[in-house]
Design an enzyme around this catalytic site. Structure first.
Site, mmCIF file in Angstrom:
data_model
loop_
_atom_site.group_PDB
_atom_site.id
_atom_site.type_symbol
_atom_site.label_atom_id
_atom_site.label_comp_id
_atom_site.label_asym_id
_atom_site.label_seq_id
_atom_site.Cartn_x
_atom_site.Cartn_y
_atom_site.Cartn_z
ATOM 1 C CE LYS A 1 -4.958 32.328 -20.663
ATOM 2 N NZ LYS A 1 -5.821 31.128 -20.562
ATOM 3 C CB SER B 1 -6.855 26.975 -19.557
ATOM 4 O OG SER B 1 -6.218 26.097 -20.449
ATOM 5 C CB SER C 1 -3.366 28.090 -21.271
ATOM 6 O OG SER C 1 -4.665 28.672 -21.158
#
Length: 492
Positions: free
Chosen positions: A79, A183, A159
């Site tokens: 990420k 998330s 997210s």
């Protein structure tokens, strides 16, 4: 190639160790899958050379008879919130465009030390603020899933939307995520993948771009529970550079996985039975309860009375901390700098932030700055902290009666990109995932099946502080009974 990319993390690691195939073959297959999947927009930056370089080192170590790490030969997605040395780390924001750290986050370094390789940096909601991956400055990630009979682009959740989409589309066997209010768990539920947020402090936050420091926690996303357990072992551990890091040994979660829940009690919170709860979600929850009973667990109805205040509490505390954390982006030391002709320092700050931050980030900074301002601090922020303590106490009381808690992960399956234009509608999607985050508890999402439209649904298991093992075991019990084998049909 597709045969190789269909393998799980454990299958890849074990296959490389046994010499059934080389780490370079694995990296080459996944690099090709990433290169072909531009339509998903899951990666902000691809790093095929880094993946191959790590693979060559693993193959050389094996040939020399050296011991291999627990992730040797496994290429992963990272990420784009984790600092990676000499590789752009942008938090999906223009304000950090082109920023290449000269240091490595603690979590990513642990993964490289364990033998993993970097396939690239994954897209996300800007500064991890969002639930649909639509706030990214690099454009939204598109879910590899499609609703039956439709070709509308769907959200992969957020997210960690790039992470969930990449794992679901077989672009990587596993990926890192971060979870502030859901998330990791919500995108896992939306894409039929598995993800765990460990106890707050279990994984170091050092080198992760901060959103809300008292909530942010790194965790793994993968295809199944065992893969998550293995990856979490590599990610977790004490770090003196993070003042909130837990000084505890890392348990052998993978070796101790056990789906036999006899003697365990599972709590079902009555407050989560929302009026008008989606019928498919309610059905999946009831099925999950039946599966845990089948695994030997006793099901107990419990109450978490302050649940109704969780979202309001979260959307005061998280923006307040974001307002403080994001003040460092001033156009002076790194990242974007907007300097209009004749501008003074304050005008440069204003121009840089106006151009660099997206709408959702600006919205949360404004909310956070407001609730921290002199006239409103006690009315909002102090009160929210008190309610947060009450929410944590609810869980504390519940865990005197039960070992784990079972809930849906999200109130719906994935929705179309652009479908939720009202921020409040988006925030309501976090209703089940936010309370465990406020309490700092370990929680994971496992796939439970498909809804009427053929889209994945997830179930959330919440555990006591430090009891990732109990959460993983309950997740394994569901996984074994759900037998979830669905995967998106390739259209990209």
């Amino acid at each position: 190639m597709s045969e190789m990319t269909d393998k799980t993390l454990c299958e890849i690691r074990d296959g490389v160790a046994k010499g059934e195939f080389t780490a370079v073959e694995v990296a080459t297959s996944f690099n090709a899958a990433v290169a072909e999947a531009g339509a998903l927009n899951a990666f902000i930056v691809a790093t095929p050379e880094a993946a191959l370089d790590a693979a060559q080192k693993v193959d050389a170590a094996r040939a020399a008879g050296q011991p291999l790490g627990k992730l040797a030969g496994v290429p992963i997605g990272m990420k784009d919130l984790f600092a990676t040395r000499d590789v752009q780390t942008s938090a999906a924001s223009k304000i950090l465009a082109g920023f290449k750290p000269q240091y490595e986050s603690t979590v990513s370094q642990k993964l490289w030390d364990a033998g993993a390789g970097l396939l690239g940096k994954l897209n996300l909601d800007q500064f991890a603020m969002g639930s649909s991956n639509e706030s990214s400055a690099f454009g939204p990630v598109v879910s590899p899933w499609r609703r039956a009979g439709e070709d509308k682009a769907l959200t992969p959740g957020g997210s960690s939307g790039g992470s969930s989409a990449a794992v679901a589309a077989r672009l990587c066997p596993a990926a890192t995520g971060t979870d502030t209010g859901g998330s990791i768990r919500q995108p896992a539920a939306f894409t039929g993948t598995t993800g765990i947020k460990p106890t707050y402090g279990r994984c170091s936050r050092w080198g992760i771009v901060a959103f809300a420091s008292s909530l942010d926690q790194a965790g793994p996303m993968a295809r199944n529970v065992a893969d998550c357990a293995v990856m979490l072992e590599a990610m977790a551990g004490f770090d003196e550079k993070d003042a909130t890091s837990l000084d505890l040994p890392v348990p052998e979660w993978a070796a101790n996985l056990n789906a036999d829940l006899r003697g365990k009690k599972v709590g079902i919170p009555k407050e989560y039975r929302l009026d008008g709860l989606n019928a498919d979600v309610a059905k999946a929850w009831e099925q999950g309860i039946a599966w845990l009973k089948d695994a030997g667990a006793e099901v107990v109805d419990i109450s978490l009375p302050h649940t109704q205040y969780a979202l309001a509490t979260y959307y005061i505390i998280a923006p307040a901390e974001a307002s403080s954390n994001l003040a460092r982006y001033d156009g002076v030391r790194y990242g974007l700098r907007e300097l209009p002709d004749g501008a003074n320092l304050q005008e440069m700050y204003a121009a840089t932030r106006a151009a660099g931050f997206g709408d959702e980030v600006k919205r949360r900074i404004l909310i956070g700055t407001y609730v921290l301002s002199a006239g409103y601090y006690d009315a909002y922020y102090t009160k929210a902290q008190k309610v947060r303590a009450l929410i944590a106490r609810d869980f504390e009381e519940a865990f005197k009666q039960v070992d784990v808690i079972l809930t849906p992960t999200a109130p719906t399956s994935a929705y179309a990109l652009g479908e939720k234009s009202n921020p409040i509608d988006m925030y309501l999607g976090d209703v089940f995932s936010v309370p465990p985050s406020l309490a700092g508890l370990p929680a994971m999402s496992v796939p439970a099946g498909l809804d009427a439209g053929g889209l994945p649904l997830g179930l959330q298991i919440v555990g006591r502080p430090f009891d990732e093992q109990g959460v993983l075991n309950a997740g394994l019990a569901i996984e074994q009974r759900a037998q979830f084998a669905a995967k998106p049909e390739k259209w990209w």
